[in-house]
Write an enzyme that holds these catalytic residues in place. Sequence first.
Site, PDB file in Angstrom:
ATOM      1  N   ASP A  30      -1.510 -14.548  -2.115  1.00  0.00           N
ATOM      2  CA  ASP A  30      -1.717 -13.463  -3.083  1.00  0.00           C
ATOM      3  C   ASP A  30      -2.103 -14.054  -4.438  1.00  0.00           C
ATOM      4  OD1 ASP A  30      -0.615 -10.267  -3.137  1.00  0.00           O
ATOM      5  OD2 ASP A  30      -0.986 -11.235  -5.059  1.00  0.00           O
ATOM      6  N   ILE A  31      -3.015 -13.368  -5.108  1.00  0.00           N
ATOM      7  CA  ILE A  31      -3.498 -13.862  -6.400  1.00  0.00           C
ATOM      8  C   ILE A  31      -2.440 -13.723  -7.490  1.00  0.00           C
ATOM      9  CG2 ILE A  31      -4.518 -11.713  -7.308  1.00  0.00           C
ATOM     10  CD1 ILE A  31      -7.031 -13.383  -8.015  1.00  0.00           C
ATOM     11  N   ASN A  85       2.578  -1.984   2.243  1.00  0.00           N
ATOM     12  CA  ASN A  85       2.491  -0.831   1.352  1.00  0.00           C
ATOM     13  C   ASN A  85       1.369   0.050   1.890  1.00  0.00           C
ATOM     14  OD1 ASN A  85       4.491  -1.782  -0.448  1.00  0.00           O
ATOM     15  ND2 ASN A  85       3.000  -3.097  -1.465  1.00  0.00           N
ATOM     16  N   GLN A  92       0.133   1.423  -2.523  1.00  0.00           N
ATOM     17  CA  GLN A  92      -0.905   0.530  -2.013  1.00  0.00           C
ATOM     18  C   GLN A  92      -2.031   0.486  -3.042  1.00  0.00           C
ATOM     19  OE1 GLN A  92      -2.562   1.698   1.788  1.00  0.00           O
ATOM     20  NE2 GLN A  92      -4.003  -0.009   1.839  1.00  0.00           N
ATOM     21  N   HIS A  98      -3.178  -4.521   4.849  1.00  0.00           N
ATOM     22  CA  HIS A  98      -2.707  -5.899   4.694  1.00  0.00           C
ATOM     23  C   HIS A  98      -1.194  -5.959   4.814  1.00  0.00           C
ATOM     24  CE1 HIS A  98      -2.958  -4.036   0.711  1.00  0.00           C
ATOM     25  NE2 HIS A  98      -1.896  -4.764   0.373  1.00  0.00           N
ATOM     26  N   HIS A 100       2.143  -8.142   3.644  1.00  0.00           N
ATOM     27  CA  HIS A 100       2.677  -9.137   2.720  1.00  0.00           C
ATOM     28  C   HIS A 100       3.751  -9.961   3.438  1.00  0.00           C
ATOM     29  CE1 HIS A 100       1.313  -7.158  -1.171  1.00  0.00           C
ATOM     30  NE2 HIS A 100       1.227  -6.118  -0.351  1.00  0.00           N
TER      31      HIS A 100
HETATM   32  P1  5GP Z   1      -0.731  -3.700  -2.363  1.00  0.00           P
HETATM   33  O1  5GP Z   1      -0.091  -3.224  -3.622  1.00  0.00           O
HETATM   34  O2  5GP Z   1      -2.039  -2.974  -2.086  1.00  0.00           O
HETATM   35  O3  5GP Z   1       0.193  -3.699  -1.192  1.00  0.00           O
HETATM   36  O4  5GP Z   1      -1.054  -5.236  -2.592  1.00  0.00           O
HETATM   37  C1  5GP Z   1      -2.300  -5.744  -2.943  1.00  0.00           C
HETATM   38  C2  5GP Z   1      -2.098  -7.192  -3.252  1.00  0.00           C
HETATM   39  O5  5GP Z   1      -3.369  -7.819  -3.314  1.00  0.00           O
HETATM   40  C3  5GP Z   1      -1.419  -7.438  -4.612  1.00  0.00           C
HETATM   41  O6  5GP Z   1      -0.222  -8.180  -4.393  1.00  0.00           O
HETATM   42  C4  5GP Z   1      -2.474  -8.214  -5.396  1.00  0.00           C
HETATM   43  O7  5GP Z   1      -1.914  -9.214  -6.215  1.00  0.00           O
HETATM   44  C5  5GP Z   1      -3.357  -8.792  -4.317  1.00  0.00           C
HETATM   45  N1  5GP Z   1      -4.748  -8.995  -4.688  1.00  0.00           N
HETATM   46  C6  5GP Z   1      -5.562  -8.102  -5.306  1.00  0.00           C
HETATM   47  N2  5GP Z   1      -6.788  -8.607  -5.478  1.00  0.00           N
HETATM   48  C7  5GP Z   1      -6.754  -9.873  -4.962  1.00  0.00           C
HETATM   49  C8  5GP Z   1      -7.738 -10.915  -4.846  1.00  0.00           C
HETATM   50  O8  5GP Z   1      -8.891 -10.797  -5.265  1.00  0.00           O
HETATM   51  N3  5GP Z   1      -7.326 -12.070  -4.243  1.00  0.00           N
HETATM   52  C9  5GP Z   1      -6.050 -12.242  -3.769  1.00  0.00           C
HETATM   53  N4  5GP Z   1      -5.768 -13.424  -3.208  1.00  0.00           N
HETATM   54  N5  5GP Z   1      -5.108 -11.276  -3.853  1.00  0.00           N
HETATM   55  C10 5GP Z   1      -5.459 -10.101  -4.446  1.00  0.00           C
END
Ligand code: 5GP
Length: 115
Positions: A30-31, A85, A92, A98, A100
């Site tokens: 994760d970034i 999520n 989300q 995805h 985690h």
């Molecule tokens: P969500 O909230 O949708 O479950 O999680 C999305 C995740 O994607 C977040 O933890 C966010 O930091 C990660 N993320 C968003 N954009 C990027 C990206 O360009 N590269 C990487 N490696 N992670 C990303």
Amino acid sequence: MSECVFCMIARGEIPAKVVYEDDQVLAFDDIAPQAPVHTLIIPKEHFDRMGPDVPAEVISALFTAVPKVAEAKGVAESGYRVIVNNGPDAMQTVGHLHVHVIGGKRMSHGMVHFE
Ligand code: 5GP
Ligand code: ZN
């Protein structure tokens, strides 16, 4: 879905620190990690979220990758949390399914935090 950030990562158009890859899934760090280990596992094929359109083989491939990611990241023994999520109420933020994998430090009980 060419504008989808995770599709772009899957195509190699955006760099990512790849942890594991097979025919169906890609795992990358994760970034904005929420813990010492925070890796995302995505299907290479785009699905917005968990739903009846996602084939069982894709779900299987995602979750089969989880212990492989945990092993690669060194948290197989210490443990980790697996989170999806899914949709607006779950906050989300990236509309490409995805998983985690989060670990590397002790978490608190429970996993539900409301606004
Ligand atoms: P969500 O909230 O949708 O479950 O999680 C999305 C995740 O994607 C977040 O933890 C966010 O930091 C990660 N993320 C968003 N954009 C990027 C990206 O360009 N590269 C990487 N490696 N992670 C990303
Ligand atoms: Zn996508």
